[in-house]
Design a protein around this motif. Structure first.
Motif, PDB file in Angstrom:
ATOM      1  N   SER A 106       0.816  -1.223   0.000  1.00  0.00           N
ATOM      2  CA  SER A 106       0.000   0.000   0.000  1.00  0.00           C
ATOM      3  C   SER A 106       0.844   1.265   0.000  1.00  0.00           C
ATOM      4  O   SER A 106       0.307   2.355   0.196  1.00  0.00           O
ATOM      5  CB  SER A 106      -0.918  -0.008   1.226  1.00  0.00           C
ATOM      6  OG  SER A 106      -1.788  -1.107   1.145  1.00  0.00           O
ATOM      7  N   ASP A 107       2.134   1.135  -0.220  1.00  0.00           N
ATOM      8  CA  ASP A 107       3.002   2.305  -0.251  1.00  0.00           C
ATOM      9  C   ASP A 107       2.592   3.224  -1.393  1.00  0.00           C
ATOM     10  O   ASP A 107       2.272   2.754  -2.484  1.00  0.00           O
ATOM     11  CB  ASP A 107       4.460   1.878  -0.437  1.00  0.00           C
ATOM     12  CG  ASP A 107       5.427   3.009  -0.169  1.00  0.00           C
ATOM     13  OD1 ASP A 107       5.944   3.062   0.957  1.00  0.00           O
ATOM     14  OD2 ASP A 107       5.647   3.837  -1.078  1.00  0.00           O
ATOM     15  N   VAL A 128       8.405 -15.345  -3.490  1.00  0.00           N
ATOM     16  CA  VAL A 128       8.599 -16.105  -2.258  1.00  0.00           C
ATOM     17  C   VAL A 128       7.707 -17.331  -2.269  1.00  0.00           C
ATOM     18  O   VAL A 128       8.107 -18.421  -1.894  1.00  0.00           O
ATOM     19  CB  VAL A 128       8.314 -15.222  -1.026  1.00  0.00           C
ATOM     20  CG1 VAL A 128       8.100 -16.058   0.226  1.00  0.00           C
ATOM     21  CG2 VAL A 128       9.443 -14.242  -0.810  1.00  0.00           C
ATOM     22  N   GLY A 129       6.490 -17.134  -2.738  1.00  0.00           N
ATOM     23  CA  GLY A 129       5.555 -18.247  -2.779  1.00  0.00           C
ATOM     24  C   GLY A 129       5.131 -18.645  -1.377  1.00  0.00           C
ATOM     25  O   GLY A 129       5.337 -17.925  -0.415  1.00  0.00           O
ATOM     26  N   GLY A 130       4.558 -19.772  -1.266  1.00  0.00           N
ATOM     27  CA  GLY A 130       4.093 -20.230   0.027  1.00  0.00           C
ATOM     28  C   GLY A 130       2.756 -19.616   0.385  1.00  0.00           C
ATOM     29  O   GLY A 130       2.336 -18.594  -0.178  1.00  0.00           O
ATOM     30  N   THR A 131       2.105 -20.224   1.315  1.00  0.00           N
ATOM     31  CA  THR A 131       0.760 -19.809   1.690  1.00  0.00           C
ATOM     32  C   THR A 131       0.721 -18.383   2.239  1.00  0.00           C
ATOM     33  O   THR A 131      -0.121 -17.582   1.830  1.00  0.00           O
ATOM     34  CB  THR A 131       0.175 -20.783   2.719  1.00  0.00           C
ATOM     35  OG1 THR A 131       0.202 -22.093   2.158  1.00  0.00           O
ATOM     36  CG2 THR A 131      -1.248 -20.435   3.075  1.00  0.00           C
ATOM     37  N   ALA A 132       1.611 -18.054   3.150  1.00  0.00           N
ATOM     38  CA  ALA A 132       1.571 -16.733   3.791  1.00  0.00           C
ATOM     39  C   ALA A 132       1.793 -15.614   2.780  1.00  0.00           C
ATOM     40  O   ALA A 132       1.078 -14.615   2.777  1.00  0.00           O
ATOM     41  CB  ALA A 132       2.602 -16.651   4.909  1.00  0.00           C
ATOM     42  N   ALA A 133       2.779 -15.782   1.899  1.00  0.00           N
ATOM     43  CA  ALA A 133       3.083 -14.736   0.918  1.00  0.00           C
ATOM     44  C   ALA A 133       1.953 -14.587  -0.094  1.00  0.00           C
ATOM     45  O   ALA A 133       1.545 -13.474  -0.428  1.00  0.00           O
ATOM     46  CB  ALA A 133       4.394 -15.053   0.204  1.00  0.00           C
ATOM     47  N   HIS A 134       1.437 -15.693  -0.585  1.00  0.00           N
ATOM     48  CA  HIS A 134       0.358 -15.611  -1.574  1.00  0.00           C
ATOM     49  C   HIS A 134      -0.940 -15.097  -0.949  1.00  0.00           C
ATOM     50  O   HIS A 134      -1.678 -14.356  -1.586  1.00  0.00           O
ATOM     51  CB  HIS A 134       0.162 -16.947  -2.273  1.00  0.00           C
ATOM     52  CG  HIS A 134       1.218 -17.209  -3.294  1.00  0.00           C
ATOM     53  ND1 HIS A 134       1.297 -18.383  -3.979  1.00  0.00           N
ATOM     54  CD2 HIS A 134       2.248 -16.452  -3.745  1.00  0.00           C
ATOM     55  CE1 HIS A 134       2.332 -18.339  -4.820  1.00  0.00           C
ATOM     56  NE2 HIS A 134       2.920 -17.181  -4.687  1.00  0.00           N
ATOM     57  N   ASP A 135      -1.212 -15.473   0.294  1.00  0.00           N
ATOM     58  CA  ASP A 135      -2.391 -14.933   0.971  1.00  0.00           C
ATOM     59  C   ASP A 135      -2.281 -13.424   1.130  1.00  0.00           C
ATOM     60  O   ASP A 135      -3.250 -12.698   0.935  1.00  0.00           O
ATOM     61  CB  ASP A 135      -2.589 -15.591   2.330  1.00  0.00           C
ATOM     62  CG  ASP A 135      -3.137 -17.003   2.236  1.00  0.00           C
ATOM     63  OD1 ASP A 135      -3.549 -17.425   1.130  1.00  0.00           O
ATOM     64  OD2 ASP A 135      -3.144 -17.686   3.279  1.00  0.00           O
ATOM     65  N   ALA A 136      -1.096 -12.944   1.489  1.00  0.00           N
ATOM     66  CA  ALA A 136      -0.880 -11.506   1.629  1.00  0.00           C
ATOM     67  C   ALA A 136      -1.107 -10.799   0.293  1.00  0.00           C
ATOM     68  O   ALA A 136      -1.748  -9.750   0.232  1.00  0.00           O
ATOM     69  CB  ALA A 136       0.537 -11.231   2.138  1.00  0.00           C
ATOM     70  N   LEU A 137      -0.607 -11.389  -0.759  1.00  0.00           N
ATOM     71  CA  LEU A 137      -0.763 -10.813  -2.089  1.00  0.00           C
ATOM     72  C   LEU A 137      -2.232 -10.807  -2.518  1.00  0.00           C
ATOM     73  O   LEU A 137      -2.732  -9.810  -3.041  1.00  0.00           O
ATOM     74  CB  LEU A 137       0.081 -11.599  -3.086  1.00  0.00           C
ATOM     75  CG  LEU A 137       0.293 -11.027  -4.463  1.00  0.00           C
ATOM     76  CD1 LEU A 137       0.809  -9.605  -4.413  1.00  0.00           C
ATOM     77  CD2 LEU A 137       1.254 -11.910  -5.236  1.00  0.00           C
ATOM     78  N   ARG A 187      -7.369  -8.807  -4.417  1.00  0.00           N
ATOM     79  CA  ARG A 187      -8.791  -9.121  -4.589  1.00  0.00           C
ATOM     80  C   ARG A 187      -9.674  -7.883  -4.669  1.00  0.00           C
ATOM     81  O   ARG A 187     -10.528  -7.803  -5.557  1.00  0.00           O
ATOM     82  CB  ARG A 187      -9.270 -10.063  -3.500  1.00  0.00           C
ATOM     83  CG  ARG A 187      -8.703 -11.467  -3.710  1.00  0.00           C
ATOM     84  CD  ARG A 187      -9.322 -12.483  -2.815  1.00  0.00           C
ATOM     85  NE  ARG A 187     -10.636 -12.790  -3.368  1.00  0.00           N
ATOM     86  CZ  ARG A 187     -11.685 -13.127  -2.639  1.00  0.00           C
ATOM     87  NH1 ARG A 187     -11.584 -13.211  -1.343  1.00  0.00           N
ATOM     88  NH2 ARG A 187     -12.836 -13.394  -3.205  1.00  0.00           N
ATOM     89  N   PRO A 188      -9.521  -6.882  -3.818  1.00  0.00           N
ATOM     90  CA  PRO A 188     -10.389  -5.705  -3.937  1.00  0.00           C
ATOM     91  C   PRO A 188     -10.143  -4.905  -5.217  1.00  0.00           C
ATOM     92  O   PRO A 188     -11.003  -4.157  -5.660  1.00  0.00           O
ATOM     93  CB  PRO A 188     -10.039  -4.854  -2.717  1.00  0.00           C
ATOM     94  CG  PRO A 188      -9.327  -5.753  -1.781  1.00  0.00           C
ATOM     95  CD  PRO A 188      -8.705  -6.826  -2.610  1.00  0.00           C
ATOM     96  N   LEU A 189      -8.978  -5.066  -5.832  1.00  0.00           N
ATOM     97  CA  LEU A 189      -8.653  -4.295  -7.036  1.00  0.00           C
ATOM     98  C   LEU A 189      -9.421  -4.768  -8.260  1.00  0.00           C
ATOM     99  O   LEU A 189      -9.433  -4.093  -9.282  1.00  0.00           O
ATOM    100  CB  LEU A 189      -7.148  -4.360  -7.312  1.00  0.00           C
ATOM    101  CG  LEU A 189      -6.262  -3.763  -6.237  1.00  0.00           C
ATOM    102  CD1 LEU A 189      -4.803  -3.924  -6.629  1.00  0.00           C
ATOM    103  CD2 LEU A 189      -6.595  -2.315  -5.975  1.00  0.00           C
TER     104      LEU A 189
END
Length: 71
Positions: free
Chosen positions: A23-24, A40-49, A54-56
């Motif tokens: 959000s910078d 980075v991949g992985g659940t945490a990184a992809h969930d953050a992304l 999604r709102p966009l």
């Protein structure tokens, strides 16, 4: 940011920091954060992304009223 991308940094602290960076107001900071989370991949990184992206998908009303132009 680019160094962390090259190092493939993937700790929970890095993911959390770059999730905030999405959000910078500076477009390059947000773009590099997006790239790092993707790589980075992985659940945490992809969930953050996905929380950011999604709102966009919902366009403002003015964008929906623009007529398509054939090129």
């Amino acid at each position: 940011v680019q160094g962390l991308i090259r190092l493939n940094a993937s700790s929970d602290d890095v993911v959390a920091a770059f999730e905030r960076s999405l959000s910078d107001p500076h477009p390059y900071v947000a773009a590099f954060a997006h790239e790092l989370l993707y790589r980075v991949g992985g659940t945490a990184a992809h969930d953050a992304l996905l929380r950011y992206l999604r709102p966009l998908r919902w366009f403002p009303t003015s964008a929906r009223n623009v007529k398509a132009t054939a090129y």
